[in-house]
Design an enzyme around this catalytic site. Structure first.
Site, PDB file in Angstrom:
ATOM      1  N   GLU A 100      18.011  26.353 -20.340  1.00 16.55           N
ATOM      2  CA  GLU A 100      17.888  25.201 -21.242  1.00 16.55           C
ATOM      3  C   GLU A 100      16.801  25.402 -22.287  1.00 16.55           C
ATOM      4  O   GLU A 100      16.969  25.017 -23.446  1.00 16.55           O
ATOM      5  CB  GLU A 100      17.626  23.924 -20.446  1.00 16.55           C
ATOM      6  CG  GLU A 100      18.845  23.413 -19.684  1.00 16.55           C
ATOM      7  CD  GLU A 100      20.011  23.064 -20.594  1.00 16.55           C
ATOM      8  OE1 GLU A 100      19.801  22.803 -21.794  1.00 16.55           O
ATOM      9  OE2 GLU A 100      21.157  23.081 -20.111  1.00 16.55           O
TER      10      GLU A 100
ATOM     11  N   TYR B  68      15.532  15.596 -23.744  1.00 20.14           N
ATOM     12  CA  TYR B  68      16.820  16.261 -23.544  1.00 20.14           C
ATOM     13  C   TYR B  68      16.783  17.235 -22.369  1.00 20.14           C
ATOM     14  O   TYR B  68      17.619  17.189 -21.465  1.00 20.14           O
ATOM     15  CB  TYR B  68      17.275  17.013 -24.810  1.00 20.14           C
ATOM     16  CG  TYR B  68      18.293  18.041 -24.423  1.00 20.14           C
ATOM     17  CD1 TYR B  68      19.590  17.658 -24.114  1.00 20.14           C
ATOM     18  CD2 TYR B  68      17.930  19.379 -24.217  1.00 20.14           C
ATOM     19  CE1 TYR B  68      20.518  18.582 -23.648  1.00 20.14           C
ATOM     20  CE2 TYR B  68      18.848  20.303 -23.761  1.00 20.14           C
ATOM     21  CZ  TYR B  68      20.136  19.903 -23.471  1.00 20.14           C
ATOM     22  OH  TYR B  68      21.034  20.802 -22.980  1.00 20.14           O
TER      23      TYR B  68
ATOM     24  N   ASP C   5      21.832  15.954 -26.769  1.00 18.67           N
ATOM     25  CA  ASP C   5      21.431  16.955 -27.757  1.00 18.67           C
ATOM     26  C   ASP C   5      22.269  16.770 -29.022  1.00 18.67           C
ATOM     27  O   ASP C   5      23.001  15.791 -29.156  1.00 18.67           O
ATOM     28  CB  ASP C   5      21.613  18.362 -27.187  1.00 18.67           C
ATOM     29  CG  ASP C   5      23.069  18.746 -27.150  1.00 18.67           C
ATOM     30  OD1 ASP C   5      23.919  17.837 -27.014  1.00 18.67           O
ATOM     31  OD2 ASP C   5      23.378  19.938 -27.292  1.00 18.67           O
TER      32      ASP C   5
END
Length: 362
Positions: free
Chosen positions: A36, A119, A137
């Site tokens: 991520e 996020y 996102d």
DNA sequence: CAGACGTGGCC
DNA sequence: TGGCCAAGTCT
């Protein structure tokens, strides 16, 4: 929009069309976190190679916590936004020291780690721990700006809040991580800038599709203009070695290495600029001997034309004084590989290698 | 909150 | 080619 049908249609599509990304096989927290962070502002296709190399080098969080920043930046070289890498090192140290080496499992704690925002905390919470948290996102915003046919700017506070609320109402408690990834996957593969509505699994739920306004969504702010700048850099050769320096913190590319250089000022020739920069940055008088090449690259809003010169000392040898760097020195060309350079300087190194510049240094 | 922070790929 | 854009965060 029928929430149940929407989620069902989307997950069916994802099960059949989701990409086989390496961390999806076993979404444990460390792997999800690494993927991520790497994926922030970066296309997935570019992430995969970096991810594999990273996991080989730093297979778990305690290995990462023990790594040198120098090595972490080298693994990140070329990915950009290098504070992500430095923050990962800090976060790993925090997990070892504060949480006994166990990656935190609570949204708020995850978000408190450096480099982890709303996020990313939502993504890790849902993908690694199955928590029903939204992960909104740019993909998610684009998809819902169309599904809801939003006329308001979707990046604004109110627009984003609206999307978050809708996402929360759609997350299936048993497949939160898959749902979040499915929306992003849809945004990346189908509901992209040039949308492929004919292949969309939720076309029947899309208000913009029905109103024929898909191409007017999302409503985005006016983009920043790019600024063109001319720069110089000098590769100073002395005794078969080359001068490099490490950039200061709180500057662009902190912790990365480079050849000294800078902007060309008004009324200056590139050669004069190289000589001036060498005097200012390392207090050495040099002579730009030969133009090597011109490298163009972009960073954030700048488009840089970098004129590159091979340089010789114009004085008896003396130690450089690093006024604009934390450290530096002369190194053999073959060890330039071991240092992390910004993309423009890395391209210069590659060019010099391919043009066999390093074969004839003396 | 606007601006900084990187880079390569796409059309 | 030049501008746009990509699984954002921090200050």
């Amino acid at each position: 929009m029928d929430e149940i049908t929407f989620t069902h249609d989307l997950l069916d599509w994802y099960d059949a069309n989701g990409r086989d990304l390496p961390w999806r096989q076993n979404p444990e927290p460390y792997a999800v976190w690494v993927s991520e962070i790497m994926a922030q502002q970066t296309q997935m296709d570019r992430v995969v190679g970096y991810y594999s190399r990273w996991m080989e080098r730093f297979p778990d969080i305690s290995t990462l916590a023990r790594a040198r920043e120098e090595d972490v930046l080298k693994m990140w070289e070329g990915l950009g936004y290098y504070s992500r890498a430095r923050n990962m090192l800090k976060a790993a140290e925090t997990v070892i020291q504060e949480y006994g080496g166990v990656f935190p499992a609570e949204f708020k704690t995850i978000q408190s780690l450096p480099g982890v925002g709303e996020y990313t905390a939502g993504a890790i919470s849902s993908i690694a721990y199955g928590l029903p948290e939204p992960a909104v996102d740019a993909n998610v915003l684009r998809v819902f700006s169309r599904v809801l046919d939003m006329e308001e700017p979707v990046r604004g506070k109110s627009g984003k809040g609206r999307v978050e609320k809708v996402v929360c109402s759609l997350i299936p408690p048993d497949r939160a991580g898959d749902f979040n990834q499915a929306i992003m996957e849809l945004g990346a593969l189908i509901c992209s800038k040039r949308p492929k509505c004919d292949r969309c699994p939720v076309q029947g739920h899309c208000k913009a599709y029905m109103a024929n306004t898909v191409h007017q969504r999302p409503v985005l702010p006016a983009p920043q203009k790019t600024i063109r700048i001319n720069m110089v850099t000098g590769v100073l050769v002395h005794d078969g070695k080359i001068l490099i320096q490490k950039r200061k913190p709180d500057d662009v590319w902190p912790g990365l290495w480079e050849f000294p250089g800078g902007s060309i000022e008004a009324g200056e020739t590139p050669q004069q600029a190289v000589a001036r920069e060498y005097m200012e940055e390392v207090e050495l008088s040099i002579m730009p001997e030969k133009k090597i090449t011109t490298v163009t690259y972009t960073y954030t809003k700048y488009r840089v034309t970098m004129h590159c010169y091979l340089c010789r000392l114009d004085q008896a040898y003396r130690e450089p004084v690093f006024n604009e760097a934390v450290e530096g020195g002369f190194v053999l060309p073959e060890v330039l590989e071991e240092y992390a350079f910004p993309a423009g300087h890395r391209r210069l190194v590659e060019y010099m290698k391919s043009a066999e510049y390093f074969d004839t240094l003396s």
